[in-house]
Write an enzyme that holds these catalytic residues in place. Structure first.
Site, PDB file in Angstrom:
ATOM      1  N   ALA A  13       0.288  -1.433  -0.111  1.00 41.67           N
ATOM      2  CA  ALA A  13       0.545   0.094   0.166  1.00 41.67           C
ATOM      3  C   ALA A  13       1.434   1.276   0.307  1.00 41.67           C
ATOM      4  O   ALA A  13       0.771   2.263  -0.717  1.00 41.67           O
ATOM      5  CB  ALA A  13      -1.118   0.232   1.127  1.00 41.67           C
ATOM      6  N   TYR A  56     -14.725  -4.085   7.210  1.00 37.34           N
ATOM      7  CA  TYR A  56     -14.473  -3.416   5.639  1.00 37.34           C
ATOM      8  C   TYR A  56     -16.254  -2.754   5.635  1.00 37.34           C
ATOM      9  O   TYR A  56     -16.091  -2.035   4.412  1.00 37.34           O
ATOM     10  CB  TYR A  56     -14.595  -4.890   4.616  1.00 37.34           C
ATOM     11  CG  TYR A  56     -13.156  -5.712   5.054  1.00 37.34           C
ATOM     12  CD1 TYR A  56     -11.719  -4.445   5.414  1.00 37.34           C
ATOM     13  CD2 TYR A  56     -13.279  -6.959   4.962  1.00 37.34           C
ATOM     14  CE1 TYR A  56     -10.142  -5.612   5.593  1.00 37.34           C
ATOM     15  CE2 TYR A  56     -11.784  -7.650   4.796  1.00 37.34           C
ATOM     16  CZ  TYR A  56     -10.359  -6.283   5.698  1.00 37.34           C
ATOM     17  OH  TYR A  56      -9.504  -7.395   5.251  1.00 37.34           O
ATOM     18  N   LYS A  95      -3.416  -7.169  -8.664  1.00 36.38           N
ATOM     19  CA  LYS A  95      -3.501  -8.178  -9.846  1.00 36.38           C
ATOM     20  C   LYS A  95      -2.542  -9.165  -7.758  1.00 36.38           C
ATOM     21  O   LYS A  95      -2.031  -9.569  -7.442  1.00 36.38           O
ATOM     22  CB  LYS A  95      -2.026  -7.779 -10.760  1.00 36.38           C
ATOM     23  CG  LYS A  95      -0.592  -7.553 -10.053  1.00 36.38           C
ATOM     24  CD  LYS A  95       0.047  -8.987  -9.940  1.00 36.38           C
ATOM     25  CE  LYS A  95       0.863  -8.263  -8.432  1.00 36.38           C
ATOM     26  NZ  LYS A  95       1.880  -8.736  -7.701  1.00 36.38           N
ATOM     27  N   ARG A 164       1.270 -15.523  -0.470  1.00 38.52           N
ATOM     28  CA  ARG A 164       1.690 -16.270  -2.071  1.00 38.52           C
ATOM     29  C   ARG A 164       2.061 -17.462  -1.808  1.00 38.52           C
ATOM     30  O   ARG A 164       2.172 -18.322  -2.762  1.00 38.52           O
ATOM     31  CB  ARG A 164       2.842 -15.142  -1.794  1.00 38.52           C
ATOM     32  CG  ARG A 164       2.189 -14.112  -2.751  1.00 38.52           C
ATOM     33  CD  ARG A 164       3.603 -12.863  -3.404  1.00 38.52           C
ATOM     34  NE  ARG A 164       3.763 -12.651  -1.822  1.00 38.52           N
ATOM     35  CZ  ARG A 164       4.829 -10.861  -2.196  1.00 38.52           C
ATOM     36  NH1 ARG A 164       5.517 -10.435  -3.153  1.00 38.52           N
ATOM     37  NH2 ARG A 164       5.409 -10.726  -0.834  1.00 38.52           N
TER      38      ARG A 164
END
Length: 329
Positions: A13, A56, A95, A164
């Site tokens: 960010a 959120y 992405k 990841r």
């Protein structure tokens, strides 16, 4: 003013949205929400974000936000994107856009129906470097293109919470790193390609290192990526009259080098310009505020996910998956 709400106190960010929002006229990052309220508050204080939402949902329904930037793991993108679209927000999604092409198609369909825009944070092609690559290729100085090689590797530490290294969260080398060289090839050679061979190494159920040989008509291409090798990023375009080598087409503002070699000359230079993330946000603001055409096709996120799935559908991928599963204790 395009008012931006950040979902996820992510490492990406600060350079991907916070710094660009401070330098792009017409953009303002107004709020943040994260899974943990204390983490969001600490992050906001560190980076000067005025509003911290409790969750959120509170951010998504905030009428003072026009664009929601999703910096959460890919497995959460579809749900959050649909919620933001339903609330009438534009969305910018890190992405990979989604887990698969069907999720991407659903998001784009929903955005069109709701009259909002859905962007993927595929920042690299927005940098002036890629524009220069297009100019050189289009000039004909290389002659007919015969081969393209593209690669991106960087060591991603195996630490708790690192999505990841978790396939269920949308991790893996192809999704996180290989998507860049794959996109570079697509933008230069078109969307129609065949996967000829795939060599992939799995670690803990995740594709850690990959090489794929592709055919775009009569042009051969090789893409590579790795989460277990030191940083290396390049694009090489080989033509009948010369070669263009580009160092760091992924994040050019961190240092790049363009080398053009022909039979009679060799030219080297660095391409300056705003960071790729800043150029991307400037393009988004121009599209949302001024109605300017966006530089990438509206369906590019879907095309990108389909390209990833095409690589994964090759029998060599399945063979590597099965071999990894057999090797697991």
């Amino acid at each position: 003013m395009v008012r931006i709400g950040l979902i996820g106190a992510a490492r990406v960010a600060p350079y991907a949205i916070i710094a660009p929002a401070r330098s792009v006229p017409g953009a303002h990052l107004t709020a943040i929400a994260a899974r943990d309220l204390n983490r969001a508050s600490t992050f906001a204080a560190r980076h000067g974000i005025a509003t911290v939402h409790r969750d959120y949902r509170a951010l998504i329904v905030d009428p003072a936000i026009d664009l929601v930037y999703l910096a959460t793991p890919p497995s959460t993108h579809a749900d959050l994107a649909h919620r933001a679209i339903a609330a009438g927000k534009h969305i910018l999604i890190e992405k990979p856009f989604t887990i698969d092409a069907s999720e991407a198609a659903a998001i784009l369909d929903h955005a069109r129906a709701r009259g909002v825009r859905a962007f993927e944070a595929m920042h690299a092609p927005h940098h002036a470097l890629f524009g220069e690559v297009r100019v050189i290729v289009g000039s004909g100085v290389l002659g007919r293109i015969r081969r393209v090689n593209a690669h991106f590797s960087t060591i991603i530490a195996v630490v708790p919470g690192e999505f990841r290294w978790h396939v269920g969260l949308g991790g893996g080398g192809l999704m996180d790193l290989g998507v860049y060289p794959l996109a570079l090839c697509r933008r230069l050679l078109g969307e129609d390609f065949k996967v000829d061979a795939v060599a992939v190494e799995f670690e803990s159920g995740v594709d850690a290192r990959l090489r794929a040989d592709l055919s775009f008509g009569d042009v051969a291409a090789r893409i590579g990526c790795s989460m277990i090798d030191p940083f290396d990023a390049y694009l090489e375009i080989v033509g009948e009259h010369g070669t263009l080598h580009v160092r760091n087409p992924v994040a050019p503002s961190l240092g790049n080098r363009l080398t053009l070699r022909t039979g009679t000359s060799c030219e080297e230079r660095e391409i300056d310009g705003a960071t790729s993330w800043t150029a991307q946000l400037a393009a988004i603001v121009a599209t949302l505020r001024d109605g300017a055409p966006y530089p990438l096709p509206a369906d590019d996120p879907l095309v990108s996910m389909r390209a990833i799935e095409r690589v994964r559908a090759h029998p060599d991928w399945d063979a590597a998956v099965n071999a990894d599963a057999t090797a697991q204790p």
